[in-house]
Design a protein around this motif. Structure first.
Motif, PDB file in Angstrom:
ATOM      1  N   TYR A  55     -40.333  32.277 -59.991  1.00 10.54           N
ATOM      2  CA  TYR A  55     -40.671  33.570 -60.595  1.00 10.54           C
ATOM      3  C   TYR A  55     -41.069  33.381 -62.055  1.00 10.54           C
ATOM      4  CZ  TYR A  55     -40.268  37.995 -62.937  1.00 10.54           C
ATOM      5  OH  TYR A  55     -40.546  39.085 -63.724  1.00 10.54           O
ATOM      6  N   TYR A  56     -40.271  32.644 -62.804  1.00  7.76           N
ATOM      7  CA  TYR A  56     -40.549  32.436 -64.222  1.00  7.76           C
ATOM      8  C   TYR A  56     -41.716  31.476 -64.420  1.00  7.76           C
ATOM      9  CZ  TYR A  56     -36.165  34.832 -64.353  1.00  7.76           C
ATOM     10  OH  TYR A  56     -35.196  35.775 -64.151  1.00  7.76           O
ATOM     11  N   ILE A  57     -41.797  30.467 -63.558  1.00  5.09           N
ATOM     12  CA  ILE A  57     -42.928  29.541 -63.613  1.00  5.09           C
ATOM     13  C   ILE A  57     -44.241  30.304 -63.438  1.00  5.09           C
ATOM     14  CG2 ILE A  57     -44.067  27.704 -62.303  1.00  5.09           C
ATOM     15  CD1 ILE A  57     -41.201  26.532 -61.859  1.00  5.09           C
ATOM     16  N   ASN A  58     -44.261  31.240 -62.514  1.00  4.93           N
ATOM     17  CA  ASN A  58     -45.457  32.052 -62.301  1.00  4.93           C
ATOM     18  C   ASN A  58     -45.816  32.848 -63.551  1.00  4.93           C
ATOM     19  OD1 ASN A  58     -47.487  33.335 -60.454  1.00  4.93           O
ATOM     20  ND2 ASN A  58     -46.257  35.163 -60.846  1.00  4.93           N
ATOM     21  N   LEU A  59     -44.813  33.425 -64.210  1.00  6.35           N
ATOM     22  CA  LEU A  59     -45.064  34.136 -65.463  1.00  6.35           C
ATOM     23  C   LEU A  59     -45.734  33.225 -66.484  1.00  6.35           C
ATOM     24  CD1 LEU A  59     -41.835  36.220 -66.246  1.00  6.35           C
ATOM     25  CD2 LEU A  59     -44.058  37.097 -65.552  1.00  6.35           C
ATOM     26  N   GLY A  60     -45.215  31.991 -66.613  1.00  6.36           N
ATOM     27  CA  GLY A  60     -45.752  31.061 -67.585  1.00  6.36           C
ATOM     28  C   GLY A  60     -47.150  30.591 -67.244  1.00  6.36           C
ATOM     29  N   LEU A  61     -47.400  30.289 -65.966  1.00  9.38           N
ATOM     30  CA  LEU A  61     -48.732  29.855 -65.553  1.00  9.38           C
ATOM     31  C   LEU A  61     -49.778  30.918 -65.863  1.00  9.38           C
ATOM     32  CD1 LEU A  61     -47.921  28.232 -62.088  1.00  9.38           C
ATOM     33  CD2 LEU A  61     -48.580  27.013 -64.172  1.00  9.38           C
ATOM     34  N   LEU A  62     -49.445  32.173 -65.621  1.00  7.50           N
ATOM     35  CA  LEU A  62     -50.376  33.256 -65.899  1.00  7.50           C
ATOM     36  C   LEU A  62     -50.640  33.374 -67.395  1.00  7.50           C
ATOM     37  CD1 LEU A  62     -49.015  35.941 -63.397  1.00  7.50           C
ATOM     38  CD2 LEU A  62     -51.083  34.549 -63.153  1.00  7.50           C
ATOM     39  N   ARG A  63     -49.625  33.184 -68.221  1.00  4.36           N
ATOM     40  CA  ARG A  63     -49.817  33.244 -69.680  1.00  4.36           C
ATOM     41  C   ARG A  63     -50.638  32.066 -70.177  1.00  4.36           C
ATOM     42  NH1 ARG A  63     -47.150  37.268 -67.359  1.00  4.36           N
ATOM     43  NH2 ARG A  63     -46.932  38.961 -68.848  1.00  4.36           N
ATOM     44  N   SER A  64     -50.567  30.955 -69.446  1.00  6.34           N
ATOM     45  CA  SER A  64     -51.358  29.780 -69.810  1.00  6.34           C
ATOM     46  C   SER A  64     -52.786  29.856 -69.287  1.00  6.34           C
ATOM     47  CB  SER A  64     -50.686  28.511 -69.269  1.00  6.34           C
ATOM     48  OG  SER A  64     -49.561  28.151 -70.041  1.00  6.34           O
ATOM     49  N   GLY A  65     -53.102  30.879 -68.524  1.00  9.14           N
ATOM     50  CA  GLY A  65     -54.439  31.013 -67.973  1.00  9.14           C
ATOM     51  C   GLY A  65     -54.688  30.138 -66.767  1.00  9.14           C
ATOM     52  N   LEU A  66     -53.647  29.624 -66.140  1.00  6.97           N
ATOM     53  CA  LEU A  66     -53.780  28.750 -64.970  1.00  6.97           C
ATOM     54  C   LEU A  66     -53.692  29.600 -63.704  1.00  6.97           C
ATOM     55  CD1 LEU A  66     -51.554  25.783 -66.211  1.00  6.97           C
ATOM     56  CD2 LEU A  66     -54.026  26.098 -66.461  1.00  6.97           C
ATOM     57  N   TYR A  67     -54.683  30.447 -63.518  1.00 10.35           N
ATOM     58  CA  TYR A  67     -54.630  31.457 -62.470  1.00 10.35           C
ATOM     59  C   TYR A  67     -54.739  30.856 -61.072  1.00 10.35           C
ATOM     60  CZ  TYR A  67     -55.558  34.305 -66.599  1.00 10.35           C
ATOM     61  OH  TYR A  67     -55.501  34.862 -67.851  1.00 10.35           O
ATOM     62  N   GLN A  68     -55.594  29.842 -60.905  1.00  5.40           N
ATOM     63  CA  GLN A  68     -55.724  29.230 -59.587  1.00  5.40           C
ATOM     64  C   GLN A  68     -54.451  28.481 -59.197  1.00  5.40           C
ATOM     65  OE1 GLN A  68     -58.465  31.107 -58.351  1.00  5.40           O
ATOM     66  NE2 GLN A  68     -58.332  29.272 -57.057  1.00  5.40           N
ATOM     67  N   THR A  69     -53.843  27.797 -60.168  1.00  6.87           N
ATOM     68  CA  THR A  69     -52.573  27.128 -59.893  1.00  6.87           C
ATOM     69  C   THR A  69     -51.508  28.147 -59.492  1.00  6.87           C
ATOM     70  OG1 THR A  69     -53.083  25.334 -61.426  1.00  6.87           O
ATOM     71  CG2 THR A  69     -50.779  25.649 -60.838  1.00  6.87           C
ATOM     72  N   ALA A  70     -51.440  29.252 -60.234  1.00 10.69           N
ATOM     73  CA  ALA A  70     -50.470  30.303 -59.921  1.00 10.69           C
ATOM     74  C   ALA A  70     -50.707  30.855 -58.516  1.00 10.69           C
ATOM     75  CB  ALA A  70     -50.549  31.420 -60.955  1.00 10.69           C
ATOM     76  N   LYS A  71     -51.971  31.033 -58.151  1.00  9.04           N
ATOM     77  CA  LYS A  71     -52.290  31.559 -56.826  1.00  9.04           C
ATOM     78  C   LYS A  71     -51.840  30.597 -55.734  1.00  9.04           C
ATOM     79  CE  LYS A  71     -56.228  33.729 -54.471  1.00  9.04           C
ATOM     80  NZ  LYS A  71     -57.679  34.053 -54.629  1.00  9.04           N
ATOM     81  N   GLY A  72     -52.038  29.292 -55.963  1.00  5.19           N
ATOM     82  CA  GLY A  72     -51.577  28.298 -54.996  1.00  5.19           C
ATOM     83  C   GLY A  72     -50.070  28.264 -54.885  1.00  5.19           C
ATOM     84  N   VAL A  73     -49.382  28.368 -56.021  1.00  2.00           N
ATOM     85  CA  VAL A  73     -47.918  28.409 -56.023  1.00  2.00           C
ATOM     86  C   VAL A  73     -47.418  29.591 -55.193  1.00  2.00           C
ATOM     87  CG1 VAL A  73     -45.929  28.910 -57.513  1.00  2.00           C
ATOM     88  CG2 VAL A  73     -47.586  27.149 -58.193  1.00  2.00           C
ATOM     89  N   LEU A  74     -48.051  30.742 -55.357  1.00  2.00           N
ATOM     90  CA  LEU A  74     -47.648  31.924 -54.596  1.00  2.00           C
ATOM     91  C   LEU A  74     -47.981  31.771 -53.118  1.00  2.00           C
ATOM     92  CD1 LEU A  74     -48.685  34.802 -57.040  1.00  2.00           C
ATOM     93  CD2 LEU A  74     -46.413  33.861 -56.641  1.00  2.00           C
ATOM     94  N   ARG A  75     -49.111  31.142 -52.816  1.00  2.00           N
ATOM     95  CA  ARG A  75     -49.454  30.938 -51.403  1.00  2.00           C
ATOM     96  C   ARG A  75     -48.446  30.012 -50.712  1.00  2.00           C
ATOM     97  NH1 ARG A  75     -56.077  30.899 -51.819  1.00  2.00           N
ATOM     98  NH2 ARG A  75     -56.367  32.979 -50.925  1.00  2.00           N
ATOM     99  N   ASN A  76     -47.916  29.054 -51.447  1.00  2.00           N
ATOM    100  CA  ASN A  76     -46.857  28.223 -50.867  1.00  2.00           C
ATOM    101  C   ASN A  76     -45.670  29.076 -50.444  1.00  2.00           C
ATOM    102  OD1 ASN A  76     -48.130  25.703 -51.106  1.00  2.00           O
ATOM    103  ND2 ASN A  76     -47.350  25.380 -53.178  1.00  2.00           N
ATOM    104  N   LEU A  77     -45.291  30.017 -51.291  1.00  2.00           N
ATOM    105  CA  LEU A  77     -44.148  30.877 -50.973  1.00  2.00           C
ATOM    106  C   LEU A  77     -44.476  31.825 -49.829  1.00  2.00           C
ATOM    107  CD1 LEU A  77     -42.742  31.793 -54.512  1.00  2.00           C
ATOM    108  CD2 LEU A  77     -42.305  29.774 -53.104  1.00  2.00           C
ATOM    109  N   LEU A  78     -45.685  32.357 -49.827  1.00  2.00           N
ATOM    110  CA  LEU A  78     -46.088  33.239 -48.727  1.00  2.00           C
ATOM    111  C   LEU A  78     -46.098  32.488 -47.403  1.00  2.00           C
ATOM    112  CD1 LEU A  78     -48.967  35.144 -50.548  1.00  2.00           C
ATOM    113  CD2 LEU A  78     -46.750  36.100 -49.896  1.00  2.00           C
TER     114      LEU A  78
END
Length: 659
Positions: free
Chosen positions: A186-209
């Protein structure tokens, strides 16, 4: 003892709930919830191989073995194990492991971040060179934490405890963290989005989904031995954070049915149906509701196993020896321990202990002996002690005490999170219908409203304006107040009575004054990482969010003392910065290294730290094993983004910056 006395004195005025005379409604539980089956892998979850290897003493850390993929097909490994003598020596067990397993982490590789940027959005508008340099140092650490699953080196028929993931994940950061961790993400996702790493964040979320698609929920971590446990249900909040940053409606449409599926899991396996009659003090928004039927969720699962006749079935594989030692702790009533372990309640309590709650801290006056069950659940008035009420208990004893009522506690934080999830799902259904209400959006809005009102009815104290965890069997509030009880202000502060927002802010303001280095979950030394004197970043994030929402309440604008959220944010950033600086952090041409620094020139982040009598940080990170620090980094980046115009160069206690 002096430190604990100082801590207790500091919170005496904000733990008014402890001495309150308010009596919440009693509830009646309707039926029983569905039990959840334990994982049953023959190597990594339970069985003779696991117990033999763990009890042999071959490994210093339990998690090492269960993270080792097999080097031969599973059937061959099982056959080799059966050839061992009944009383195999440590050397024989070690040889068996060497012959049949690859090293831990063999099937995990470092990953490249394909959307890497040297211009992270959170730094835009930050002009101070020290703050910019520090923020960039934290941003750069994402490259050290990115991982991918790599099964290519494993043989056909070989097994691994690593769950299948199709995208890059971010390791929590500790030396034994070789997989994703749900709550950390959850917090990692917050940080990735603030870093502008949107594709990485999307992949991280897809792993959870994908986990929800496969298991019906997100396991605590990315290992097969976690597939009977789950962390706080934050997936809907993660998807919402991603949507708010990207406006990617297609991804919302992809995620929505899986968010519903996870909610159904929590509804079935972590919730109980109840009825109660609300007190008149909570009827301000309802007219003669009579008997209310509702639902609340608890921290631990009800568990069953095909191997339930053996105590090891309810032992966490990654903490096998610790749980075994706990189960064998000798008290006046040793039968309690076998009962707790074989029923799965000890297992549930141990897992719930990885999340902040007041479950263990509520046992302050429990007497060890035959009357333990009734004593531990009986309501007690609490005077803030000047001595440590846990001094006579070992850590193992506390775990067993906590196991007594782990499924009896309707925690404020978990029900507030589920309220947020239900509200988000309702909004997503509306978005999918181009802004129109649908049957599904209305249904989830009603679920959210019912959960919120139930929390107000059962967990809210109108005399103090604060929430407290609710004990279902006794109909009483928790004896000891927890910072986590403020999560409700983050979730629905705008719907609470006006004075409650001020009560929350007064509490947070005073706590921040007394503990500027960070706010612990409770103010008792229970030996658990969440409680005093330990501090962790997730609770600071929650406190900031709760304060910010309360500060937006109309009543607060009429009072003095604004800026509580920003003050906690500045202190949280300061603790992280000072730890980084004293472990070798420097910025070329701007900030020279601290003269007595220990560690690399890059500095180190922390997973957790301790505060002293003055409330300031007193420990710095061991840079060789800083713990699960990724979420601390992520909270730091989030603070940069949210409060960039208000941040100042931190002041480190008794340390001068070499600028």
């Amino acid at each position: 003892m002096k430190l604990l006395t100082a801590a207790c004195w500091a919170v005496a005025s904000v733990v008014a709930a402890a001495n309150s005379t308010y009596q919440p409604p009693r509830v009646t539980v309707l039926g029983q919830r569905e039990p959840q089956m334990l994982c049953d892998h023959p190597i990594y979850c339970n069985g003779p191989i696991l117990s033999t290897v763990m009890l042999s003493g071959v490994f210093d850390k339990d998690k090492t073995f269960v993270d080792m993929p097999t080097s031969k097909p599973v059937n061959d490994v099982l056959a080799a194990f059966h050839k061992l003598p009944a009383n195999a020596t440590k050397a024989q067990v070690a040889q068996f492991v060497d012959d049949n397993f690859h090293p831990a982490g063999y099937d995990v590789i470092e990953a490249e971040l394909e959307d890497w940027t040297e211009d992270p959005p959170f730094l835009r508008g930050v002009t101070d060179p020290v703050l910019r340099g520090y923020g960039m140092s934290v941003h750069n650490q994402w490259k050290q934490l990115a991982r991918r699953r790599d099964p290519s080196k494993l043989c056909a028929g070989c097994a691994s405890s690593l769950l299948a993931t199709n995208y890059t994940f971010i390791s929590p950061g500790g030396s034994t963290s070789r997989e994703f961790a749900y709550w950390n993400t959850y917090y990692i996702n917050l940080g990735l989005l603030r870093s502008g790493l949107y594709q990485t964040a999307k992949g991280v979320l897809r792993n959870l989904l994908d986990m929800v698609r496969s298991y019906g929920f997100v396991p605590t971590g990315g290992r097969v031995y976690f597939t009977d446990r789950s962390g706080l249900p934050l997936l809907a909040l993660m998807v919402n954070d991603y949507y708010q940053a990207t406006k990617d409606l297609l991804f919302v449409a992809e995620a929505l049915p899986l968010l519903v599926k996870e909610h159904e899991f929590w509804d079935m396996y972590r919730s109980v149906n109840i009825t109660y009659t609300p007190n008149s003090a909570t009827l301000s928004k309802r007219q003669n509701p009579g008997v209310v039927t509702s639902k609340v969720s608890t921290l631990g699962p009800d568990l069953f196993s095909t191997a339930s006749s053996t105590s090891s079935a309810f032992t966490r594989p990654e903490n096998f020896l610790a749980d075994t030692a706990t189960a064998k702790t000798e008290l006046a009533s040793p039968q309690l321990f076998s009962t707790a372990q074989n029923s799965g309640s000890l297992y549930a309590a141990s897992e719930a202990g990885t999340m902040p709650s007041v479950q263990y801290a509520n046992r302050t006056t429990a007497e060890v002996g035959p009357s333990l069950f009734s004593t531990a659940t009986r309501r007690r008035s609490l005077d803030i002690p000047t001595t440590n009420p846990f001094a006579s208990f070992t850590r193992d004893q506390l775990l067993v005490l906590g196991s007594i009522g782990i499924n009896d506690t309707a925690a404020v934080n978990i029900n507030s999170i589920l309220y947020q999830a239900e509200s988000i799902i309702a909004n997503f259904y509306q978005l999918a219908a181009y802004g129109n209400n649908t049957h599904e959006s209305i249904a989830y809005s009603r679920l959210a409203n019912r959960r919120r009102q139930t929390l107000i009815d059962l967990a809210y104290n109108p005399q103090t304006g604060l929430f407290a965890d609710y004990h279902i069997s006794t109909g009483q509030h928790a004896d000891i107040w927890s910072i986590n009880s403020l999560w409700s202000f983050w979730a629905f502060s705008d719907t609470l009575p006006a004075e409650s927002a001020h009560s929350a802010l007064e509490s947070l303001s005073e706590l921040h004054d007394k503990f500027p280095g960070g706010l612990p979950n409770t103010f008792y030394n229970t030996t658990l990482l969440w409680d005093w004197p330990n501090v962790q970043s997730p609770l600071q994030h929650m406190a900031i969010q709760s304060a910010a929402k309360a500060e937006n309440h109309p009543i607060y604008r009429k009072r003095s003392g604004s800026g509580v959220a920003a003050g906690i944010a500045q202190s949280t950033l300061g603790a992280a910065f000072c730890n980084w600086y004293t472990t070798g952090g420097s910025i070329d041409g701007v900030l020279n290294s601290y003269d007595h620094a220990t560690g690399s020139s890059a500095g180190a982040s922390f997973g957790s730290y301790a505060i002293g009598a003055d409330g300031n940080i007193i420990t710095s990170t061991d840079s060789s094993d800083p713990g699960d620090y990724a979420w601390s980094n992520a909270v730091t980046l989030w603070i940069f983004d949210q409060y960039k115009s208000q941040l100042q160069i931190p002041t480190c206690p008794n340390i001068k910056l070499n600028i």
